[in-house]
Design a protein around this motif. Sequence first.
Motif, mmCIF file in Angstrom:
data_model
loop_
_atom_site.group_PDB
_atom_site.id
_atom_site.type_symbol
_atom_site.label_atom_id
_atom_site.label_comp_id
_atom_site.label_asym_id
_atom_site.label_seq_id
_atom_site.Cartn_x
_atom_site.Cartn_y
_atom_site.Cartn_z
ATOM 1 N N ARG A 2 0.835 -1.192 0.000
ATOM 2 C CA ARG A 2 0.000 0.000 0.000
ATOM 3 C C ARG A 2 0.873 1.246 0.000
ATOM 4 N NH1 ARG A 2 -1.775 -0.855 6.170
ATOM 5 N NH2 ARG A 2 0.084 0.018 7.093
ATOM 6 N N GLU A 3 0.325 2.315 -0.500
ATOM 7 C CA GLU A 3 1.040 3.587 -0.518
ATOM 8 C C GLU A 3 0.995 4.189 0.874
ATOM 9 O OE1 GLU A 3 0.787 7.940 -2.678
ATOM 10 O OE2 GLU A 3 -0.412 6.290 -3.421
ATOM 11 N N LEU A 4 2.125 4.744 1.310
ATOM 12 C CA LEU A 4 2.214 5.394 2.604
ATOM 13 C C LEU A 4 2.599 6.842 2.356
ATOM 14 C CD1 LEU A 4 2.182 5.074 5.685
ATOM 15 C CD2 LEU A 4 4.596 4.455 5.549
ATOM 16 N N ASP A 5 1.702 7.767 2.666
ATOM 17 C CA ASP A 5 1.934 9.184 2.415
ATOM 18 C C ASP A 5 2.162 9.884 3.747
ATOM 19 O OD1 ASP A 5 2.110 11.634 1.117
ATOM 20 O OD2 ASP A 5 -0.062 11.917 1.082
ATOM 21 N N LEU A 6 3.402 10.334 3.977
ATOM 22 C CA LEU A 6 3.756 11.021 5.211
ATOM 23 C C LEU A 6 4.217 12.438 4.892
ATOM 24 C CD1 LEU A 6 5.904 8.196 6.845
ATOM 25 C CD2 LEU A 6 3.559 8.811 7.391
ATOM 26 N N LEU A 50 3.267 -0.457 10.114
ATOM 27 C CA LEU A 50 3.023 -0.931 8.758
ATOM 28 C C LEU A 50 2.135 -2.171 8.781
ATOM 29 C CD1 LEU A 50 6.670 -0.487 7.472
ATOM 30 C CD2 LEU A 50 4.741 1.079 7.147
ATOM 31 N N VAL A 51 2.442 -3.089 9.686
ATOM 32 C CA VAL A 51 1.614 -4.272 9.962
ATOM 33 C C VAL A 51 1.658 -4.445 11.467
ATOM 34 C CG1 VAL A 51 1.289 -6.749 9.610
ATOM 35 C CG2 VAL A 51 2.265 -5.362 7.772
ATOM 36 N N GLY A 52 0.519 -4.487 12.106
ATOM 37 C CA GLY A 52 0.495 -4.581 13.564
ATOM 38 C C GLY A 52 -0.665 -5.414 14.066
ATOM 39 N N PRO A 53 -0.952 -5.301 15.372
ATOM 40 C CA PRO A 53 -2.012 -6.100 15.983
ATOM 41 C C PRO A 53 -3.381 -5.903 15.338
ATOM 42 C CG PRO A 53 -0.684 -5.028 17.660
ATOM 43 C CD PRO A 53 -0.236 -4.479 16.340
ATOM 44 N N THR A 64 7.126 -2.460 12.141
ATOM 45 C CA THR A 64 6.988 -1.127 12.703
ATOM 46 C C THR A 64 8.125 -0.254 12.214
ATOM 47 O OG1 THR A 64 6.035 -2.120 14.698
ATOM 48 C CG2 THR A 64 6.758 0.189 14.855
ATOM 49 N N LEU A 65 7.786 0.867 11.616
ATOM 50 C CA LEU A 65 8.783 1.830 11.160
ATOM 51 C C LEU A 65 9.123 2.728 12.354
ATOM 52 C CD1 LEU A 65 9.996 2.638 8.330
ATOM 53 C CD2 LEU A 65 8.318 4.474 8.359
ATOM 54 N N VAL A 66 10.398 2.779 12.713
ATOM 55 C CA VAL A 66 10.870 3.622 13.809
ATOM 56 C C VAL A 66 11.673 4.764 13.190
ATOM 57 C CG1 VAL A 66 12.379 3.709 15.831
ATOM 58 C CG2 VAL A 66 10.941 1.709 15.443
ATOM 59 N N ALA A 67 11.244 5.993 13.453
ATOM 60 C CA ALA A 67 11.903 7.163 12.872
ATOM 61 C C ALA A 67 12.293 8.149 13.960
ATOM 62 C CB ALA A 67 10.974 7.838 11.866
ATOM 63 N N TRP A 68 13.600 8.505 13.998
ATOM 64 C CA TRP A 68 14.086 9.579 14.858
ATOM 65 C C TRP A 68 14.191 10.792 13.977
ATOM 66 C CZ3 TRP A 68 18.238 8.759 19.065
ATOM 67 C CH2 TRP A 68 17.850 7.729 19.912
ATOM 68 N N LEU A 69 13.358 11.799 14.235
ATOM 69 C CA LEU A 69 13.386 13.006 13.425
ATOM 70 C C LEU A 69 14.671 13.782 13.712
ATOM 71 C CD1 LEU A 69 9.670 14.094 13.673
ATOM 72 C CD2 LEU A 69 10.755 12.544 12.070
ATOM 73 N N THR A 70 15.290 14.255 12.644
ATOM 74 C CA THR A 70 16.558 14.964 12.766
ATOM 75 C C THR A 70 16.455 16.356 12.153
ATOM 76 O OG1 THR A 70 17.372 14.004 10.700
ATOM 77 C CG2 THR A 70 17.905 12.822 12.726
ATOM 78 N N VAL A 71 17.388 17.200 12.523
ATOM 79 C CA VAL A 71 17.436 18.557 11.999
ATOM 80 C C VAL A 71 17.903 18.503 10.552
ATOM 81 C CG1 VAL A 71 18.504 20.826 12.259
ATOM 82 C CG2 VAL A 71 17.909 19.484 14.301
#
Length: 75
Positions: A2-6, A50-53, A64-71
């Motif tokens: 599926r498309e993921l739009d963030l 992305l796929v979970g319970p 699960t996508l884990v993202a640390w936002l950076t400058v």
Amino acid sequence: MRELDLPSRTAAVATHAGPHDDLDLTYGAVGSFATRHGLRAQNLVEEVYLVGPRDTDQPERWRTLVAWLTVPGHA
């Protein structure tokens, strides 16, 4: 598939495969990567299931996508 739009962001990202019991290990790996590459954190993290319970009762299939936002622009 599926498309993921963030919304647009700069982040260090990893996909955690499996149950959430050891999700902290993925966070540690993403943090280590960011540190090694001189990325400055915004003190914000995101988890994208992305796929979970809600999708399956088989934890080994969870992603699960884990993202640390950076400058932006600091590397």
